[in-house]
Design a protein around this motif. Structure first.
Motif, PDB file in Angstrom:
ATOM      1  N   GLY A 136       0.738  -1.269  -0.005  1.00 16.39           N
ATOM      2  CA  GLY A 136      -0.161   0.069   0.013  1.00 16.39           C
ATOM      3  C   GLY A 136       0.742   1.307   0.040  1.00 16.39           C
ATOM      4  O   GLY A 136       0.338   2.261  -0.171  1.00 16.39           O
ATOM      5  N   HIS A 137       2.096   1.191   0.359  1.00 22.07           N
ATOM      6  CA  HIS A 137       2.780   2.177   0.311  1.00 22.07           C
ATOM      7  C   HIS A 137       4.434   2.262  -0.146  1.00 22.07           C
ATOM      8  O   HIS A 137       4.872   1.128  -0.118  1.00 22.07           O
ATOM      9  CB  HIS A 137       3.147   2.694   2.036  1.00 22.07           C
ATOM     10  N   THR A 138       4.886   3.453  -0.544  1.00 26.14           N
ATOM     11  CA  THR A 138       6.211   3.670  -1.000  1.00 26.14           C
ATOM     12  C   THR A 138       6.788   5.054  -0.439  1.00 26.14           C
ATOM     13  O   THR A 138       6.430   5.921  -0.913  1.00 26.14           O
ATOM     14  CB  THR A 138       6.455   3.657  -2.473  1.00 26.14           C
ATOM     15  N   SER A 155       4.785   7.752  -3.002  1.00 27.66           N
ATOM     16  CA  SER A 155       3.993   7.495  -4.174  1.00 27.66           C
ATOM     17  C   SER A 155       2.870   8.412  -4.401  1.00 27.66           C
ATOM     18  O   SER A 155       2.116   8.441  -3.465  1.00 27.66           O
ATOM     19  CB  SER A 155       3.777   5.960  -4.329  1.00 27.66           C
ATOM     20  N   LEU A 156       2.999   8.882  -5.619  1.00 26.40           N
ATOM     21  CA  LEU A 156       1.757   9.589  -5.867  1.00 26.40           C
ATOM     22  C   LEU A 156       0.643   9.030  -6.379  1.00 26.40           C
ATOM     23  O   LEU A 156      -0.430   9.485  -6.365  1.00 26.40           O
ATOM     24  CB  LEU A 156       2.003  10.815  -6.993  1.00 26.40           C
ATOM     25  N   ASP A 157       0.832   7.645  -6.767  1.00 26.84           N
ATOM     26  CA  ASP A 157      -0.322   6.737  -7.255  1.00 26.84           C
ATOM     27  C   ASP A 157      -0.193   5.499  -6.595  1.00 26.84           C
ATOM     28  O   ASP A 157      -0.285   5.317  -5.522  1.00 26.84           O
ATOM     29  CB  ASP A 157      -0.510   7.121  -8.670  1.00 26.84           C
ATOM     30  N   ASP A 158       0.018   4.446  -7.461  1.00 22.42           N
ATOM     31  CA  ASP A 158       0.355   3.200  -7.179  1.00 22.42           C
ATOM     32  C   ASP A 158       1.660   3.208  -6.112  1.00 22.42           C
ATOM     33  O   ASP A 158       2.689   3.713  -6.334  1.00 22.42           O
ATOM     34  CB  ASP A 158       0.470   2.134  -8.108  1.00 22.42           C
ATOM     35  N   ALA A 159       1.539   2.140  -5.244  1.00 22.71           N
ATOM     36  CA  ALA A 159       2.685   1.760  -4.539  1.00 22.71           C
ATOM     37  C   ALA A 159       3.539   0.629  -5.082  1.00 22.71           C
ATOM     38  O   ALA A 159       2.813  -0.180  -5.966  1.00 22.71           O
ATOM     39  CB  ALA A 159       2.358   1.133  -2.874  1.00 22.71           C
ATOM     40  N   ALA A 160       4.741   0.399  -4.845  1.00 24.94           N
ATOM     41  CA  ALA A 160       5.540  -0.785  -5.664  1.00 24.94           C
ATOM     42  C   ALA A 160       4.903  -1.829  -5.627  1.00 24.94           C
ATOM     43  O   ALA A 160       4.892  -2.599  -6.723  1.00 24.94           O
ATOM     44  CB  ALA A 160       7.052  -0.467  -5.084  1.00 24.94           C
ATOM     45  N   LYS A 166      -0.837  -5.745  -9.387  1.00 26.87           N
ATOM     46  CA  LYS A 166      -1.664  -5.433 -10.661  1.00 26.87           C
ATOM     47  C   LYS A 166      -1.078  -6.274 -12.055  1.00 26.87           C
ATOM     48  O   LYS A 166      -1.767  -6.430 -12.893  1.00 26.87           O
ATOM     49  CB  LYS A 166      -1.887  -3.781 -10.765  1.00 26.87           C
ATOM     50  N   VAL A 167       0.191  -5.947 -12.158  1.00 23.81           N
ATOM     51  CA  VAL A 167       0.876  -6.327 -13.506  1.00 23.81           C
ATOM     52  C   VAL A 167       0.791  -7.777 -13.483  1.00 23.81           C
ATOM     53  O   VAL A 167       0.584  -8.389 -14.303  1.00 23.81           O
ATOM     54  CB  VAL A 167       2.342  -5.654 -13.747  1.00 23.81           C
ATOM     55  N   LYS A 213       3.019   0.752 -14.929  1.00 22.71           N
ATOM     56  CA  LYS A 213       2.098  -0.180 -14.746  1.00 22.71           C
ATOM     57  C   LYS A 213       1.515  -0.139 -16.284  1.00 22.71           C
ATOM     58  O   LYS A 213       1.244  -1.355 -17.006  1.00 22.71           O
ATOM     59  CB  LYS A 213       1.317   0.115 -13.558  1.00 22.71           C
ATOM     60  N   THR A 214       0.764   0.964 -16.536  1.00 27.33           N
ATOM     61  CA  THR A 214       0.263   0.846 -17.867  1.00 27.33           C
ATOM     62  C   THR A 214       1.254   0.533 -18.956  1.00 27.33           C
ATOM     63  O   THR A 214       0.782  -0.227 -19.961  1.00 27.33           O
ATOM     64  CB  THR A 214       0.043   2.413 -18.026  1.00 27.33           C
TER      65      THR A 214
END
Ligand code: KG4
Ligand code: ZN
Length: 350
Positions: A136-138, A155-160, A166-167, A213-214
């Motif tokens: 949940g956090h980086t 992280s401004l969006d996804d955590a590491a 997700k990938v 990720k994208t």
């Protein structure tokens, strides 16, 4: 001084005992298999499972150490950030115990506890730069003492870990995918696929993994890399995992170097959180510490993932400095800042 630690912020119910700063024993019930059926943690199910496990785990931990509740001197519990319903189970259990036994109680910042876990098997060296990488956090911190954390970037969006999960899900790995992708990555060629290292062209210490990720998901689709349940992993799938893992590791390394450069007095580098179990990230971060001739401190992989020992140990460290909470302490869900609301008794300062 016997401290019980309780962790229930996500999908692991974990309890541990720390006596005078030494880990005595720990127990853990993982819900990973249950949530894997749904491709991610289902909060309602998670809190229900914590409610089922916390009592029996406490009995098992105390029973096998021939201890009774009356032997406890302190109860520490993860108070956030995390899933509110899950946290509340641990917090309510901890408050009940502390009230019944009339002993001190302390709520622990789950993220700080991950970082402080480096001290379970090592001597702390301050000031430190610490990288916390979890599901949940980086977060990058400057840490001056166990009770003093300064957030340098996040992280401004996804955590590491979220990016791995997700990938990995798109690739066909079960939840959580990080460890499985790490295993696949160690057999692949990291130069095979060109993936971006996003959000580096700035001066800050924040991260952004959503672009990676994208790009990774587009690359999976273009190259038909989905894992088959029946066939062994294809060489290109192993290469993709290696390329993705390296992209995450290099991004983490660049921002960590930047943190060390802006904190030239940092005397050690710490790495913690579930993703810190990643062998490629561990070795890259170790090289960063070596470049700067400072020690690299990281918990063993078992103490990187969510565990009760880190909560009990953090509780011990803070109580040694005179800190505790009153029983009206609030539980803090993900996304809300943890307040500085610890009480300080007239004990040794640090
Ligand atoms: O710290 P943690 O156990 O729980 C949270 O507080 O989030 O971290 C869980 C995360 C998951 O995203 C999982 O996929 C990731 O840690 N993880 C890994 C590895 N082992 C666990 N990610 C990459 N490589 C690993 N070896
Ligand atoms: Zn965690």
């Amino acid at each position: 001084m016997l401290c019980l630690g309780i962790e229930s912020s996500c999908d692991e119910t974990a309890l541990a005992l720390v006596r005078d700063g030494q880990l005595l024993d720990s127990v853990l019930a993982s819900q990973a298999e249950l949530h894997a059926l749904f491709g991610g943690v289902v909060p309602e199910l998670a809190s229900r499972e914590h409610g089922r496990y916390v009592g029996p785990l406490f009995d098992e931990l105390m029973g096998r150490n021939e201890l009774s509740a009356q032997d406890l001197d302190l109860v520490a519990v993860a108070r956030g950030p995390g899933l509110l319903g899950s946290l509340l189970v641990g917090v309510a259990f901890a408050k009940g115990l502390a009230a019944a036994l009339d002993i001190p109680f302390i709520g622990i910042n789950h993220l700080h506890a991950h970082m402080l876990a480096v001290g379970i098997q090592n001597e702390f060296i301050f000031p430190a730069i610490g990288l916390l990488v979890s599901g949940g956090h980086t977060h990058l911190y400057r840490i001056d003492r166990p009770s003093s954390f300064t957030l340098l970037g996040s992280s401004l969006d996804d955590a590491a870990g979220e990016a791995f999960d997700k990938v990995g899900k798109v690739l066909g790995f079960s939840y959580p995918a990080g460890r499985q992708m790490n295993e696949a990555a160690s057999k692949g060629n990291a130069d095979a696929f060109q993936l971006p290292r996003p959000y580096l062209d700035n001066q800050n210490m924040d991260f952004s993994f959503s672009g990676l990720k994208t790009a990774a998901i587009a690359c999976i689709q273009e190259n038909g890399l989905i894992k088959s349940a029946r066939a062994p992993f294809s060489p290109s799938l192993l290469d993709f995992c290696a390329s993705f893992n390296l992209a995450v590791a290099e991004t983490l390394v660049i921002k960590t170097r930047r943190s060390l450069e802006s904190n030239p007095d940092a005397s050690s580098l710490w790495l913690a959180g579930g993703v810190a179990a990643n062998s490629i990230i561990r070795s890259r971060m170790e090289s960063v510490a070596r470049e700067r001739h400072i020690p690299f401190l990281t918990p063993t992989p078992a103490l990187c993932a969510d565990n009760g020992a880190m909560i009990a140990f953090a509780g011990y460290l803070l109580s040694q400095r005179g800190y505790n909470h009153s029983l009206d302490m609030e539980t803090i869900p993900r996304g809300r800042r943890i307040p500085s609301d610890m009480r300080k008794s007239c004990m040794p300062t640090a």
